[in-house]
Design an enzyme around this catalytic site. Structure first.
Site, PDB file in Angstrom:
ATOM      1  N   ARG A  42       0.833  -1.189   0.000  1.00 46.04           N
ATOM      2  CA  ARG A  42       0.000   0.000   0.000  1.00 46.04           C
ATOM      3  C   ARG A  42       0.868   1.239   0.000  1.00 46.04           C
ATOM      4  NH1 ARG A  42      -3.093  -0.705   5.337  1.00 46.04           N
ATOM      5  NH2 ARG A  42      -1.141  -1.706   5.891  1.00 46.04           N
ATOM      6  N   ASP A  67      -3.410   0.894  -4.069  1.00 47.31           N
ATOM      7  CA  ASP A  67      -4.169   1.590  -3.036  1.00 47.31           C
ATOM      8  C   ASP A  67      -5.546   0.942  -2.960  1.00 47.31           C
ATOM      9  OD1 ASP A  67      -5.502   3.238  -1.343  1.00 47.31           O
ATOM     10  OD2 ASP A  67      -4.989   5.109  -2.383  1.00 47.31           O
ATOM     11  N   LEU A  68      -5.741   0.105  -1.964  1.00 46.32           N
ATOM     12  CA  LEU A  68      -6.993  -0.634  -1.852  1.00 46.32           C
ATOM     13  C   LEU A  68      -8.184   0.261  -1.540  1.00 46.32           C
ATOM     14  CD1 LEU A  68      -5.812  -3.875  -0.028  1.00 46.32           C
ATOM     15  CD2 LEU A  68      -6.959  -3.745  -2.239  1.00 46.32           C
ATOM     16  N   GLY A  90      -3.168 -10.824   6.222  1.00 50.51           N
ATOM     17  CA  GLY A  90      -3.073 -10.818   7.680  1.00 50.51           C
ATOM     18  C   GLY A  90      -3.881  -9.716   8.325  1.00 50.51           C
ATOM     19  N   GLY A 132      -3.835  -7.693  19.281  1.00 53.81           N
ATOM     20  CA  GLY A 132      -3.005  -8.622  20.037  1.00 53.81           C
ATOM     21  C   GLY A 132      -1.610  -8.695  19.484  1.00 53.81           C
ATOM     22  N   HIS A 133      -0.731  -9.299  20.258  1.00 57.20           N
ATOM     23  CA  HIS A 133       0.638  -9.525  19.828  1.00 57.20           C
ATOM     24  C   HIS A 133       1.099 -10.883  20.338  1.00 57.20           C
ATOM     25  CE1 HIS A 133       1.647  -5.835  17.783  1.00 57.20           C
ATOM     26  NE2 HIS A 133       1.102  -5.137  18.759  1.00 57.20           N
ATOM     27  N   ASP A 134       2.237 -11.316  19.822  1.00 56.72           N
ATOM     28  CA  ASP A 134       2.789 -12.634  20.090  1.00 56.72           C
ATOM     29  C   ASP A 134       2.702 -13.015  21.568  1.00 56.72           C
ATOM     30  OD1 ASP A 134       5.118 -14.707  18.876  1.00 56.72           O
ATOM     31  OD2 ASP A 134       5.351 -14.227  20.991  1.00 56.72           O
ATOM     32  N   ILE A 135       3.140 -12.131  22.438  1.00 55.87           N
ATOM     33  CA  ILE A 135       3.241 -12.503  23.855  1.00 55.87           C
ATOM     34  C   ILE A 135       1.883 -12.811  24.466  1.00 55.87           C
ATOM     35  CG2 ILE A 135       3.137 -10.138  24.786  1.00 55.87           C
ATOM     36  CD1 ILE A 135       5.496 -11.056  26.657  1.00 55.87           C
ATOM     37  N   ASP A 163       4.432 -15.894  16.646  1.00 55.35           N
ATOM     38  CA  ASP A 163       4.281 -15.361  15.289  1.00 55.35           C
ATOM     39  C   ASP A 163       4.767 -16.330  14.223  1.00 55.35           C
ATOM     40  OD1 ASP A 163       3.152 -13.016  16.104  1.00 55.35           O
ATOM     41  OD2 ASP A 163       4.891 -11.763  15.731  1.00 55.35           O
TER      42      ASP A 163
END
Length: 387
Positions: A42, A67-68, A90, A132-135, A163
């Site tokens: 993008r 450019d979506l 993702g 959210g994140h990996d941890i 991840d």
């Protein structure tokens, strides 16, 4: 990409909707194995805050700029999807649909397409819409609770376990399985829902079995493989660096204690868990008498299962990894080589990291896309899409 090495996925076309973390890593793995991966970037992002020329997870790919949010943006992605075997994205659940490039729209154009979705929480469930994140994913699956000393908070293990192991690798396995199905007689494409929580939980299968059998305590630092065992863990040397010990089997433990110079009476504590704290102290005291590299020399060539804990900068020059070519230099960047290895169709690093939009015209030519006259448009910064 004539004239380049062909891996086992040569001829497979993949569209990767640009993101960060596990999606790009999955795309890199597919590209390393020979797939023609076209990354849809993008204008203005997303970025990792590093020079795109050094973002190794974008090696072996080509990039187009779309450019979506522009009227023609979704159409251009659907044109790519029509010619692709695989598409991976993702976004948070529902974002691809709102942008007009969700599974229904893509599969309507290409019924044999494998549509891979990479998220942390998955496409459904109470947390599906949450950030959210990996941890956090590790925390809820119990994986984070396995790591670290019992008297300290669990450490943050980079983002490799969630991840990449629980996310990217499961996405790739799912995509390849679905691709095999789609290429079978009467096969059709489908959607692959790869959630980091699912993959990470799946990685703990053996430990759940041990827990059910009474061979694992549901507490950190009390088990054979979580640092509770004094002959499976890490120790500090005299210079403040560390060594890793994995002398689990009796014959390896005997070699370990002999080379360490441990007193036979102390070594006998192996078979008495009530003496493990005593044994750990004795091992730690011995390791503190020499530097890491001095101990590495002592254990070199043995089956004592001891290895120096190396830094990222040290690892590529270790004699074993150097002999195998585990790391390579390409475009001025030291980086891990493609893995795994194939005897007939080896993967290779064929191209440096793709610059956003640099390959728009080339991809349009190679994929037979409609000419739109804007292949060389400049990247115009704009706000990043909510993920």
């Amino acid at each position: 990409m004539a004239g380049t090495a062909a891996g086992p996925l040569d001829g497979v076309r993949v569209v990767e909707l640009a993101g960060i973390g596990p999606g790009p890593f999955a795309g890199m793995l597919l590209a390393d194995l020979g797939a023609d991966v076209v990354r849809v970037d993008r204008p203005g992002g997303p970025v990792l805050g590093i020079d795109p020329a050094r973002d190794v997870t974008n090696r072996n790919k080509r990039s187009v700029l779309v450019d979506l949010k522009a009227p023609e943006g979704p159409v251009r992605v659907l044109d790519l999807a029509e010619r692709a075997d695989v598409l991976i994205e993702g976004f948070r659940p529902g974002v691809a649909e709102r942008l007009g490039v969700g599974p229904d729209a893509c599969l309507a154009r290409n019924p044999r397409l494998v549509y891979g979705r990479m998220t942390g929480w998955g496409q459904q469930g109470p947390l599906a819409e949450r950030a959210g994140h990996d941890i956090g994913y590790l925390a809820l699956t119990g994986a984070l609770g396995l790591i670290g000393r019992p008297d300290e908070p669990p450490p943050a293990p980079a983002n490799l376990l969630g991840d990449y192991a629980g996310g990217s690798l499961y996405l790739v396995v799912g995509v390849l399985a679905a691709l095999h199905h789609a290429r079978g007689e009467g096969g059709r494409g489908q959607v692959v829902d790869a959630a980091i929580v699912d993959g990470t939980a799946h990685l703990t299968s053996m430990i759940h079995g041990m827990l059910a059998a009474g061979a694992w305590q549901d507490r950190r630092g009390r088990n054979l493989l979580d640092g509770g065992c004094p002959f499976y863990g890490t120790y500090e040397a005299a210079d403040g660096r560390h060594l890793a010990v994995g002398a689990l089997e009796p014959q390896f433990y005997a070699e370990f204690t002999r080379l360490l110079g441990l007193d036979p009476e102390q070594a006998a504590a192996r078979d008495d868990m009530t003496r493990w704290d005593e044994l750990r102290t004795a091992v730690a005291d011995r390791f503190r008498t020499r530097t890491r590299d001095e101990w590495a020399a002592v254990f070199e060539g043995s089956d004592a299962c001891v290895a120096p804990v190396l830094s990222l900068g040290e690892a590529p020059v270790h004699p074993h990894l150097a002999a195998r070519g585990t790391f390579l230099d390409h475009a001025g960047i030291t980086q891990p080589a493609p893995a795994p290895r194939f005897s007939a169709t080896p993967g290779a690093v064929r191209r440096p990291p793709a610059r956003p939009g640099a390959d728009t015209a080339e991809v349009a030519r190679d994929w037979g896309l409609p000419a739109r006259g804007d292949e060389d448009e400049p990247a115009i910064p704009r706000p990043q899409e909510d993920r």
